[in-house]
Design a protein around this motif. Sequence first.
Motif, PDB file in Angstrom:
ATOM      1  N   ASP A  90       0.858  -1.175   0.000  1.00 51.63           N
ATOM      2  CA  ASP A  90       0.000   0.000   0.000  1.00 51.63           C
ATOM      3  C   ASP A  90       0.895   1.226   0.000  1.00 51.63           C
ATOM      4  N   LYS A  91       0.272   2.405  -0.150  1.00 52.41           N
ATOM      5  CA  LYS A  91       1.034   3.642  -0.121  1.00 52.41           C
ATOM      6  C   LYS A  91       0.877   4.328   1.226  1.00 52.41           C
ATOM      7  N   VAL A  92       1.771   5.260   1.503  1.00 56.73           N
ATOM      8  CA  VAL A  92       1.759   5.970   2.772  1.00 56.73           C
ATOM      9  C   VAL A  92       0.520   6.857   2.854  1.00 56.73           C
ATOM     10  N   PRO A  93      -0.262   6.751   3.928  1.00 56.15           N
ATOM     11  CA  PRO A  93      -1.473   7.559   4.068  1.00 56.15           C
ATOM     12  C   PRO A  93      -1.164   9.053   4.141  1.00 56.15           C
ATOM     13  N   PHE A  94      -2.171   9.869   3.900  1.00 57.97           N
ATOM     14  CA  PHE A  94      -2.009  11.319   3.963  1.00 57.97           C
ATOM     15  C   PHE A  94      -1.584  11.756   5.356  1.00 57.97           C
ATOM     16  N   LYS A 132      -7.682  13.378   2.867  1.00 53.72           N
ATOM     17  CA  LYS A 132      -7.396  12.367   3.893  1.00 53.72           C
ATOM     18  C   LYS A 132      -7.674  10.949   3.386  1.00 53.72           C
ATOM     19  N   LYS A 133      -8.420  10.839   2.286  1.00 48.43           N
ATOM     20  CA  LYS A 133      -8.729   9.527   1.722  1.00 48.43           C
ATOM     21  C   LYS A 133      -7.673   9.086   0.705  1.00 48.43           C
ATOM     22  N   THR A 134      -6.698   9.941   0.430  1.00 52.01           N
ATOM     23  CA  THR A 134      -5.687   9.631  -0.581  1.00 52.01           C
ATOM     24  C   THR A 134      -4.384   9.177   0.061  1.00 52.01           C
ATOM     25  N   LYS A 135      -3.454   8.736  -0.785  1.00 48.32           N
ATOM     26  CA  LYS A 135      -2.137   8.272  -0.327  1.00 48.32           C
ATOM     27  C   LYS A 135      -1.047   9.078  -1.030  1.00 48.32           C
ATOM     28  N   LEU A 136       0.132   9.107  -0.437  1.00 54.18           N
ATOM     29  CA  LEU A 136       1.243   9.887  -0.960  1.00 54.18           C
ATOM     30  C   LEU A 136       1.771   9.310  -2.271  1.00 54.18           C
ATOM     31  N   SER A 137       1.822  10.143  -3.287  1.00 49.91           N
ATOM     32  CA  SER A 137       2.331   9.706  -4.589  1.00 49.91           C
ATOM     33  C   SER A 137       3.811   9.339  -4.496  1.00 49.91           C
ATOM     34  N   GLY A 138       4.185   8.241  -5.137  1.00 50.70           N
ATOM     35  CA  GLY A 138       5.587   7.830  -5.172  1.00 50.70           C
ATOM     36  C   GLY A 138       6.089   7.152  -3.920  1.00 50.70           C
TER      37      GLY A 138
END
Length: 210
Positions: A22-26, A137-143
Amino acid sequence: MNTIIKTLITLTITLSFFGCADKVPFKEQDPLENSALVYVYANKILQDNDAMNMGKYFLQINRIGIDKTLVENEYTAINLKASKNVQISATRSALITKDIDFSTESGKTYFFRINTLPGGDFEFEEVDSTIGLKEIKKTKLSGSILEKKIESLIYDDDKEEKEPIKVAPKVEYVSKSKIEKIKEAHKLKEEGILTEEEFKKLKTEILNAD
């Protein structure tokens, strides 16, 4: 048992290797000194079975590429010097470009939202901070990558009954390397977005970060 040697067997499973990463949460942050903070995020509005319609969005500041890309359900943060004339652009798959002209004020935070539309088009707009903070807050950090390592089995040969002992999962956050972040900061300095002083301060913060 006759043996006096303890044997420790650890099985480590890295979920990202199996495609489960998964990606890092906001995580909310403050603007850098003498800068404005600009959040850009891509809303997740398509259904999972519409994944083939997802595009990659390339971002530019004043028509200069800043090595920032987004797909749905991702965000990025950009620090800019205060200016009365700033243009931020989003280009989808090198085909459609949307521009927004705005001004920035030091110490303030701005939110820009991308909405994917049917047929390959998209909306790009500035939104109120209350709405933006709720949606981002529902998104994740790009890259970024959230790598989960689970140490699951430990055996002790001194025990007659070798019962596995479960160990709590270890979660490690792995984002872009410090070198990559410093390169990005240096590029912003070369483009005039950061001053030499701001670049040195940001570089120090990156190197001292855990």
